[in-house]
Design an enzyme around this catalytic site. Structure first.
Site, short mmCIF file in Angstrom:
data_model
loop_
_atom_site.label_atom_id
_atom_site.label_comp_id
_atom_site.label_asym_id
_atom_site.label_seq_id
_atom_site.Cartn_x
_atom_site.Cartn_y
_atom_site.Cartn_z
N GLY A 262 0.83 -1.20 0.00
CA GLY A 262 0.00 0.00 0.00
C GLY A 262 0.86 1.25 0.00
CB SER A 263 0.07 4.66 1.11
OG SER A 263 -1.07 4.77 0.28
CB VAL A 264 4.51 1.83 3.63
CG1 VAL A 264 3.75 2.16 4.90
CG2 VAL A 264 4.25 0.41 3.17
CG PHE A 265 5.68 0.91 -3.21
CD1 PHE A 265 6.63 -0.10 -3.18
CD2 PHE A 265 5.48 1.59 -4.41
CE1 PHE A 265 7.38 -0.42 -4.31
CE2 PHE A 265 6.22 1.27 -5.55
CZ PHE A 265 7.17 0.26 -5.49
#
Length: 664
Positions: A408-411
């Site tokens: 998800g958005s930690v990427f």
């Protein structure tokens, strides 16, 4: 007549010469005997013995004696050879002496000796054959008829596993074991058994079964079971005693179970392949975690001494001796207090976390939750406990930190790194975005990218603060598939982590990115992206390490401390990204504001990974947060908790990481 007589004499002479030429030789029998010996075909050897030898020992006794001695001392690589160069006495008419040399490997090391062996000629029907005149000295030169082989074994201590400060993760300790001396049970034996069964968590039937074993005698201590952790080890029951039994102990219990793993007694199946490495029945072997991965170093090598005992039970000669070599102690980079702190925060949620030092790459924590107590495996898992673990929907036996998940958005910081490095991302550029949904063009059909915060003009900082999926989807398309793929390689996507410990390899896509929709989704950590929490934590290291990404280090002496990926971004770009991640936590509208601390400058990124088959479907949501203290970045923590949809999403995870960082 003279001519006929002369012819008869010639024929007779020819027959005699032929007969002499075909006379049996001692070497023929001895060669066959030695071949059988090398193959340990003792029954065939017996068949070649002389009649006098057979009268002194039966076939069964001969075979069983050789088999027992060779089995007990663990004979391998047996080599018996005829010493043809040895000077032999001139053969007598019905007797001959030859010499052989024997070499073999045993549990106590190599043994070799030379020995004479006598053969006698015996008549078998119309034939004469050489037979072996067997003596006990053929087994060992100084062995007499009533002698035995004595064996002393020296058990190697298993190497321990220690954390970075020398605290024990897997140590050689003792565990209290309850036992019964039958003759001391007294009149209330049944009541005592019932009380002990309740204390040990077993049944009276199990106790009776152990007391009825054939070896049990009234005055002997009969082991019954191990006391549970924290139980009263002095219950005051008549006939019940206690022994402290040497055993592997895991002080952190559930908090480090998946990283330490556990040992158990070697199985018969394993012994078939590992006996050649010196393993014996009753040895323990690593079955999971570090115990299994570093088994060769931890196990050590058992020792033994072999000697001959005479009929008066006195030692008369030492045959071989090998000292035990203790296993090597493994010092790992883990921090026990941080490991425990993270496990406590997960609080039995289904989730995982990894913590690394951003400049050295030292792995400080690897946590999987829920967990199990590895001490239970060493003491013997009760069937009820085993069934409970296996039937638990949260899967406590699953090692989650080795698995790769949709990040998800930690990427998104990775997408930003790739864009900054490629020169396609201008941090100050204001992207004009309207609405909560966006599609590139009509070719996407009904597919769209969705964001949660509507903002008409978005730069890099706002994109991080609001975790704007559309911004990062557009940036991924601007970078392009080839450049994005190459940029992802710069942080190790598609590679296995350079560690001996087995982690699933992270991936950018299943094969290659198929088209614009998948590329756009990849930009904000969806699509087919999969990453382990350790790899996620490592990709944040360049942000606080002047653009360099260290190789992970788990075992101090074996993993080299070095840079894994150089110049992921420039020092200036790293500083920029750190500032943006500080804003994510400290901006009042930041998605990571639940990680904010009054006395520490926390930076990080939230992430929500949606696990569903279609855009309009609902599915499980896993929450992520990766964070660090921007003012003192001595640790990066990446944490993932499953199924957070109704529990505050990624904010639920950010709070847990905040609590861990607050305690440091």
């Amino acid at each position: 007549m003279k001519r006929i007589y002369g012819l008869c004499m010639c024929i007779l002479l020819a027959v005699v010469v032929a007969a002499c030429g075909n006379a049996p030789k001692p070497e023929e029998t001895l060669d066959a005997y030695i071949q059988a010996w090398n193959k340990q075909k003792f029954a065939d050897m017996y068949d070649m013995l002389s009649e006098s030898s057979k009268k002194s020992i039966t076939k069964d006794t001969f075979v069983q004696r050789y088999q027992k001695i060779y089995s007990d001392i663990e004979v391998e690589n047996l080599q018996v050879k005829l010493q043809k160069e040895q000077e032999n006495k001139k053969d007598e008419k019905d007797a001959a002496v030859r010499h052989y040399k024997l070499k073999m490997d045993t549990m106590a090391g190599p043994i070799s000796f030379q020995n004479p062996i006598k053969l006698v000629k015996e008549k078998s029907g119309e034939e004469e054959k050489w037979k072996i005149e067997w003596e006990t000295t053929h087994i060992f030169p100084d062995m007499k008829a009533g002698d035995k082989v004595g064996i002393d074994t020296y058990e190697a201590k298993r190497g321990e596993i220690l954390d970075r400060s020398g605290n024990g993760l897997a140590i050689n300790g003792t565990v209290p074991q309850a036992g019964i001396v039958p003759e001391k049970l007294g009149a209330d034996a049944e009541a005592t058994k019932e009380a002990l069964a309740k204390l040990l968590g077993i049944t009276v039937e199990e106790i009776n079964q152990k007391l009825s074993a054939k070896w049990v005698k009234p005055n002997l201590f009969v082991p019954i079971g191990f006391f549970p952790e924290g139980a009263n080890t002095d219950p005051g029951l008549p006939g019940v005693g206690i022994k402290n039994v040497p055993m592997r102990v895991y002080p952190l219990k559930e908090a480090a179970a998946h990283i330490t793993g556990y040992v158990q007694e070697i199985t018969a199946e394993q012994l078939k392949t590992l006996a050649e490495k010196g393993y014996r029945a009753g040895d323990v072997i690593g079955k999971a975690g570090l115990e299994q991965v570093y088994e060769d170093e931890l196990h050590g090598e058992n020792g033994a001494r072999l000697y001959i005992i005479d009929e008066n039970n006195k030692e008369k000669e030492e045959l071989a001796k090998k000292e035990a070599v203790d296993g090597k102690t493994i010092s790992v980079t883990l921090d026990s207090s941080l490991q425990q702190s993270i496990y406590t925060q997960l609080n039995s949620d289904a989730g995982t976390a990894a913590a690394v030092h951003p400049s050295t790459g030292e792995v400080l924590a690897l946590v999987s939750s829920p967990s199990y107590d590895p001490n239970a495996f060493v003491r013997g898992v009760k069937s009820e406990q085993w069934n409970a673990w296996n039937n638990d929907p949260k899967k406590p036996l699953l090692n989650r930190f080795t698995k790769a998940y949709t990040p998800g958005s930690v990427f998104k910081p990775i997408t930003a790194m790739i864009g900054l490095k490629a020169g396609t991302l201008d941090p100050a550029e204001q992207k004009k975005i309207s609405g909560l949904k966006w599609a590139k063009d009509a070719s996407w059909g009904n597919y769209y990218v969705k964001r949660v915060h509507e903002e008409s003009s978005v730069n890099l900082e706002k994109a991080f603060v609001y975790s704007d999926n559309i911004y990062f989807a557009q940036e991924a398309l601007q970078i392009g598939k080839e450049a994005f793929t190459e940029g992802a390689k710069a942080v190790g996507l598609g590679e296995k982590l350079p560690l001996k410990y087995p982690f699933q390899a992270s991936q950018l896509a299943n094969g290659e990115i198929k088209g614009d929709i998948e590329l756009a989704d990849t930009g904000y950590g969806q699509g087919e992206v999969l990453m382990t929490p350790l790899h996620v934590a490592l990709t944040y290291a360049p942000i606080v390490n002047n653009g360099a990404m260290p190789a992970p280090v788990l075992v101090k002496e074996q993993d080299q401390q070095k840079v894994w990926k150089e110049n992921v971004v420039s020092a200036e770009q790293a500083e920029l990204l750190k500032k943006e991640l500080v804003a994510v936590v400290n901006d009042p509208e930041g998605t990571g504001k639940s990680a904010k601390l009054a006395n520490k400058l926390i930076a990080g990124k939230t992430g929500t990974a949606e696990l569903k088959q279609g855009k309009n479907e609902t599915g499980q949501e896993n929450g992520w947060f990766t964070g660090f203290n921007a003012a003192n970045p001595d640790v990066i923590i990446a944490m993932m908790v499953e199924d957070v949809k109704e529990r505050g999403g990624s904010s639920y995870v950010a709070e847990k990481v905040r609590n861990v960082l607050a305690a440091r």
